[in-house]
Design a protein around this motif. Structure first.
Motif, short mmCIF file in Angstrom:
data_model
loop_
_atom_site.label_atom_id
_atom_site.label_comp_id
_atom_site.label_asym_id
_atom_site.label_seq_id
_atom_site.Cartn_x
_atom_site.Cartn_y
_atom_site.Cartn_z
N UNK A 36 23.50 -31.60 0.26
CA UNK A 36 24.25 -30.97 -0.70
C UNK A 36 25.25 -32.08 -0.98
N UNK A 37 25.92 -32.71 -0.09
CA UNK A 37 26.88 -33.75 -0.37
C UNK A 37 26.44 -34.72 -1.34
N UNK A 62 28.28 -17.47 -3.21
CA UNK A 62 28.36 -18.74 -2.93
C UNK A 62 27.48 -19.26 -1.37
N UNK A 63 26.68 -18.19 -1.18
CA UNK A 63 25.82 -18.63 -0.06
C UNK A 63 24.32 -18.68 -0.23
N UNK A 64 24.16 -18.99 -1.64
CA UNK A 64 22.58 -19.17 -2.01
C UNK A 64 22.19 -20.54 -1.57
N UNK A 65 22.15 -20.78 -0.33
CA UNK A 65 21.80 -22.17 0.14
C UNK A 65 20.16 -22.13 -0.04
N UNK A 125 19.38 -23.09 -3.34
CA UNK A 125 20.32 -24.11 -4.07
C UNK A 125 19.39 -24.98 -5.07
N UNK A 126 19.63 -24.53 -6.50
CA UNK A 126 18.93 -25.41 -7.22
C UNK A 126 19.07 -26.82 -7.33
N UNK A 127 20.44 -27.23 -7.38
CA UNK A 127 20.69 -28.60 -7.31
C UNK A 127 20.36 -29.49 -6.08
N UNK A 128 20.15 -28.81 -5.10
CA UNK A 128 19.56 -29.64 -3.94
C UNK A 128 18.17 -29.50 -3.46
N UNK A 129 17.68 -28.25 -3.31
CA UNK A 129 16.21 -28.19 -2.90
C UNK A 129 15.62 -27.35 -3.99
N UNK A 148 31.42 -22.05 -6.75
CA UNK A 148 30.30 -23.03 -6.44
C UNK A 148 29.66 -22.63 -5.17
N UNK A 149 28.78 -23.34 -4.65
CA UNK A 149 27.94 -23.08 -3.41
C UNK A 149 28.75 -23.77 -2.25
N UNK A 150 28.70 -23.19 -1.09
CA UNK A 150 29.18 -23.77 0.15
C UNK A 150 28.01 -24.71 0.72
N UNK A 151 28.38 -25.63 1.66
CA UNK A 151 27.38 -26.51 2.39
C UNK A 151 26.89 -25.80 3.56
#
Lengths: 147, 367, 378, 164
Positions: free
Chosen positions: B349-350, C226-229, C232-236, C309-312
């Motif tokens: 994420x970072x 914000x917990x849609x980990x 998470x579209x931008x990450x996974x 935004x989303x949390x890590x």
């Protein structure tokens, strides 16, 4: 305003530190011999008063008979600049020492020159083609490149 | 007892929602933590440097639009500055002012996109991005009015600009500039103190001052690390020496600083545009140059402060109508150089947040 | 139990062929309610999809889908048709059985939750006397489906997503359950209908902190911003359902919205006094009150999604264990003390006290909520 | 004691989104409502005024992507005439250099932007296709006369989103 340093003065300093390294100097440009490039880079970066800590850009030009590698150096402290040039006469197997150890910003730019001109930078940590794919024939920015 | 674990390789890109184009990162992951990354690019390589050697100086202007397609105006300007330096052309005052106005609008637009996409990478579901698109849309309207295109402007010419502004341009610009601070204030409310944004950006991806210089980064990335370096001040081109503006710098060099710098620069740009509008003289917009330009033998490096950093064109002329060699100093590519060091050891994420904060445009990276 | 449905078709199925010792009322009641529930879930899911798209586009100064049918009302129908006629793909080297079963394993528990939701007084499929316990037990089973999808797809993004979701949901179960206990203590019953009947004052006022904990926890449970980990579209990219298409993807999509409906209905029931409202003794009005509240809760969820935004992942976990869990425990302590020591004090007193306490506790805990983001040792 | 991180920023942000939610959407429902595009727009075609053309081929030479092919010959009066004027809109990058290069100002960009076709071959225009007629709408790019004739551009900054 960025001061364009007089190349002749710096050439003298370089010559004092590394005898026989400069070929010519005019305007803001110093041309040095290819085997001295790493030493000259280290000298220019670390000498007080010069402090060329910022490699603005690094590129090459194909002059049909020889390659010219251009280092555009800037000192962010003193706001002055200098152009360092190296001529490579060996067209078949051009080789030059990598300056990534001095300025890490040279990393991708040396790979780019390797990719497009075929100049081999010895000592580069990861010298691979950067834009074109592995196995691409020829070096497109050379003047004798034919598709 | 130590558990036996294995790292695994994940390809982020070339098609990935947050790689801003066709960029690819090969992550070696240990669970969520990145062990190693190899940036791979070249998917958008069009060989513009080679193409330029086959075209005349004025035709090359068209291809500069396609470099950083989110900031075509500044690309135009950088190229024009380089050719003018090579051929020794004096640009009329009015043209210089118009260039400054366009370049600053472009900077605002590019920074809006940069911040918007950063928030998108952090996970805000498009909302800040779309608010910023609204402001960008107004800027594109203005550009469209002046030059007839919204993306590839091809507005500036060697020795001036292509057309004078229409009479409705300045009132519209004034209206835009007057309302923009209000919208920026809105973005500040939305983002600047948002706790989630703070925990996601503060202390993430710290690029120290020394590293930023050593990696040849430029523009907002360099300034966020605390280096006061802006070509507009360091080597004023065009008429920038006549304007009064500040260079905002960050203190830490983390993602948050890079985001703040962009917002602050937008505010400075508004000031520059206001001053330029006041000082805008009447007169010619195009210097007298021959129809087919043949600059004297020699070489020149012209540079400007683009939205993403120092954008320079290195030109070698052999006296012919085509440039012998054209090299672009791409701020996006050089700002990417520290990516590997920044990303190793952080979570996926970072990594996306760091990548987003560097704000690259693949058209310029690959050329 | 005065259910409406008890009296509709009273003897239709009273033929004795089904289960001789069970009363016919049970069967008629169950079949009618199962049909109603399925229709409710599917139509509500479509309604939620449409509602979410329209509302979120308003937050983003857009218009949203407005082409298919009047006001774009048939957009979800068009989406469903499109999604169902897509090619069904099973990735090479995928664990085929698990890949196939995952959507089913995800959606069944999500729908099962509705069995105990009272739409009006006593109108539930099963008015269990341990209704809330049943919900707590069943609501996190969907995760198994997601983990199966993550594992069975032979995709690394999906795997990362599955690992995230299991960590996240397991952690958030605890503050969630603790927050619910606060409600149970005030209501004095585990039955969902009983909880609604006990709410003279909506428990959002009586349990503001508990509501906040439950709201945030359930957002994490159903993987919303914000917990849609896990997606998470931008990450996974899309998370666990990245390799799914066609009908199987439709089931996952339905699961997601079913869970959203479930959470909205549970919050409505527990904290917003369910079907209660003015004139709730009239025949259909309680259902309407109920639906209005459900949509209001969902609108709040959308609003949060549109803004934040989303949390890590480590921050999400830290938030659950370091912030929500202690808060939930303190909340439980306060509630318990109020119920045990002052059973005869008017509940309006507790409303004021609890709101003040909630504010104080949040501010106190915000001191510990540090903006950290240093590199993590591998 | 400075209060912070208790959710104030989140609340502020949510207020901003709510504020925007009650604003008029900025989208235009395209096929029904159309904005006036820029008067200098470089639209998807060229318009060629045959009568003014002196067949100098400057446009073809100015083109950076060689999308204009011009063949000329001398007629009986020793005057140059255009035999072939092919224009490939599939290659064209709409930079407008040809229009600027024209010494007679007889080449214009078009204002049309709805020129999608099903195959690239249909984008190969011959001189008959790009000929100036009453129907063609040349844009004001490098042509102040045309610019004066066209309606003013709708601007988002004016708040006027579309003209009916």
């Amino acid at each position: 305003m960025t001061v364009e340093l007089q190349a002749a003065e710096i050439a003298a300093k370089l010559e004092a530190a590394l005898p026989g390294c400069t070929i010519e100097s005019s305007g803001n440009t110093i041309v040095i011999k290819d085997e001295f490039v790493l030493k000259a880079a280290t000298f220019l970066k670390n000498t007080a008063g010069l402090d060329f800590n910022y490699l603005n850009f690094l590129t090459a030009t194909d002059y049909q008979t020889y390659f010219e590698v251009i280092y555009d150096l800037v000192s962010l402290e003193h706001n002055h600049k200098l152009v360092l040039k190296v001529k490579l006469n060996n067209r078949e197997k051009p080789e030059l020492a990598s300056v990534t150890g001095v300025w890490k910003g040279a990393d991708f730019q040396e790979r780019e020159i390797f990719d497009l001109f075929g100049i081999n930078f010895t000592g580069h940590p990861n010298l691979k083609r950067i834009f074109l794919w592995e196995g691409f024939q020829g070096y497109p920015l050379r003047k004798d490149f034919k598709q | 007892m130590a558990l036996k674990t294995e790292t695994f390789l994940v390809n982020a890109g070339p098609q990935h929602p947050s790689t801003h184009g066709v960029f690819r990162m090969r992550f070696i992951l240990d669970g969520e933590v990145i062990q190693d990354v190899e940036p791979v690019f070249g998917y958008l390589h069009r060989g513009i440097e080679k193409l330029a050697e086959g075209l005349t100086y004025s035709q090359d202007m068209v291809f500069t639009d396609r470099l950083d397609y989110l900031a075509s105006m500044t690309n135009n300007q950088a190229y024009a500055v380089a050719v003018e330096k090579l051929a020794g052309i004096q640009v009329p005052e009015r043209a210089e002012y118009l260039r400054v106005i366009m370049a600053e609008l472009m900077r605002i637009s590019s920074h809006l996109m940069g911040v918007g996409f950063l928030t998108n990478d952090i996970g805000a579901f498009l909302t800040p991005l779309l608010y910023m698109y609204r402001e960008r849309e107004k800027i594109l309207d203005l550009f469209d009015m002046v030059c007839g295109q919204r993306l590839t402007y091809n507005y500036m010419r060697i020795g001036g600009v292509s057309q004078d502004i229409p009479e409705e341009f300045l009132p519209a610009l004034k209206k835009f500039i007057d309302t923009l601070p209000r919208f920026i204030q809105e973005y500040e409310q939305l983002l600047a103190t948002n706790e989630i944004l703070l925990v996601r950006t503060k202390n993430v991806g710290i690029l120290t001052k020394e590293a930023a210089i050593n990696y040849s980064t430029a523009g907002p990335v360099l300034r966020a690390s605390g280096v006061k370096w802006d070509i507009r001040k360091a080597e004023p081109y065009s008429v920038y020496s006549r304007f009064n503006f500040e260079i905002p710098t960050g203190s830490k060099g983390d993602v948050y600083d890079r985001y703040r710098i962009k917002i602050e620069e937008m505010k400075q740009s508004i000031g520059i545009i206001k001053q330029a509008m006041e000082q805008l003289p009447q007169g010619e917009i195009q210097a007298k140059i021959p129809k087919v330009l043949r600059p004297p033998k020699g070489e020149a490096y012209g540079r400007i402060e683009g939205p993403k950093g120092e954008l320079g064109f290195y030109l070698v002329s052999d006296g012919a109508t085509n440039p012998y060699r054209l090299h672009i100093r791409p701020p996006s590519l050089l700002n990417l150089t520290p990516l590997r060091e920044l990303v190793i050891g952080v979570k996926i994420a970072d990594a996306m947040a760091i990548f987003g904060s560097i704000d690259i445009c693949m058209g310029e990276v690959d050329r | 139990m005065p259910t409406v449905t008890h009296n509709i078709l009273p003897t239709v199925l009273n033929t004795g062929i089904l289960a001789p010792d069970w009363p016919a009322g049970f069967w008629s009641h169950m079949i009618i309610f199962v049909v109603i529930l399925f229709l409710f879930v599917i139509f509500m899911a479509m309604g939620f999809i449409y509602f979410e798209r329209r509302v979120i586009s308003r937050f983003q100064i857009r218009i949203g889908p407005n082409r298919v049918g009047p006001f774009g009302l048939f957009q979800p129908v068009a989406d469903v048709i499109k999604i169902l006629i897509k090619e069904d793909i099973v990735p090479l080297n995928a664990d085929k059985l698990i890949h196939l079963l995952a959507p089913v394993a995800a959606i069944v528990p999500a729908i099962m939750v509705f069995a105990v939701i009272p739409f009006q007084n006593g109108a539930a499929l099963a008015n269990l006397n341990i209704g809330i316990l049943y919900i707590v037990a069943i609501s996190s089973v969907s995760v198994v489906g997601m983990v199966m999808a993550g594992w069975g797809s032979n995709n690394k993004y999906a795997l990362v997503s599955a690992m995230r979701v299991i960590a996240q949901v397991v952690s958030y179960e605890i503050p969630l359950a603790l927050a619910i206990i606060g409600v149970i203590l005030f209501a004095g019953t585990l039955s969902m209908n009983g909880i609604v009947l006990a709410q003279k004052i909506p428990y959002i006022l009586l349990q503001p902190l508990g509501f906040l904990i439950y709201f945030l926890g359930s957002m994490a449970e159903i993987n919303r911003t914000p917990f849609d980990l896990l997606e998470a579209e931008g990450e996974i990219v899309a998370g666990y359902n990245i390799e799914y298409s066609g009908f199987k993807f439709a089931l996952f999509y339905l699961t997601e919205y079913t869970e959203a409906i479930a959470v909205s209905t549970i919050i409505t029931t527990l904290y917003l006094s369910g079907w209660r409202g003015p004139f709730d003794s009239l025949p259909v009005l309680p259902v309407i009150w109920f639906l209005i509240k459900v949509f209001a809760v969902f609108a709040l969820i959308i609003w949060v999604r549109a803004t934040l935004p989303r949390l890590r992942i480590d921050q999400v976990m830290g938030f659950a264990w370091k912030c929500l869990l202690p808060l939930a425990l303190i909340n439980l302590l306060i509630t318990g003390a109020q119920v045990v020591f002052w059973p005869n004090v008017s509940q309006w007193v507790f409303v004021g006290v609890n709101i003040v306490l909630a504010g104080l506790l949040i501010i106190l805990f915000s001191r510990f909520f540090r903006t950290t983001g240093d590199k993590i040792e591998a | 004691m400075k209060l912070k991180n208790y959710g104030e920023g989140i609340a502020k942000g949510m207020a901003v989104t709510m504020k925007n939610a009650i604003r008029t959407p900025i989208t235009t429902q395209y096929p029904e409502k159309k904005l006036h595009i820029s008067r200098r727009t470089r639209g998807n075609q060229l318009v060629w005024d045959k009568d003014k053309c002196i067949a100098c081929s400057m446009c073809a030479r100015a083109c950076p992507v060689q999308c204009i092919t011009m063949a000329t010959s001398r007629d009986e009066n020793k005057k140059l005439k255009v035999d072939k004027m092919d224009y490939d809109a599939g290659v064209c990058i709409f930079c407008g250099l040809c229009v600027e290069a024209c010494p007679q100002k007889c080449l214009y960009m078009d204002t049309d932007y709805e020129k999608a076709v099903y195959s690239r071959k249909k984008l190969n225009f011959t001189k008959e296709d790009i000929l100036m007629t009453e129907k063609s709408k040349p844009s004001g790019y490098y042509s102040p006369e045309n610019e004066a004739k066209l309606p003013k551009q709708t601007l988002l900054v004016d708040g006027k989103l579309w003209d009916k």
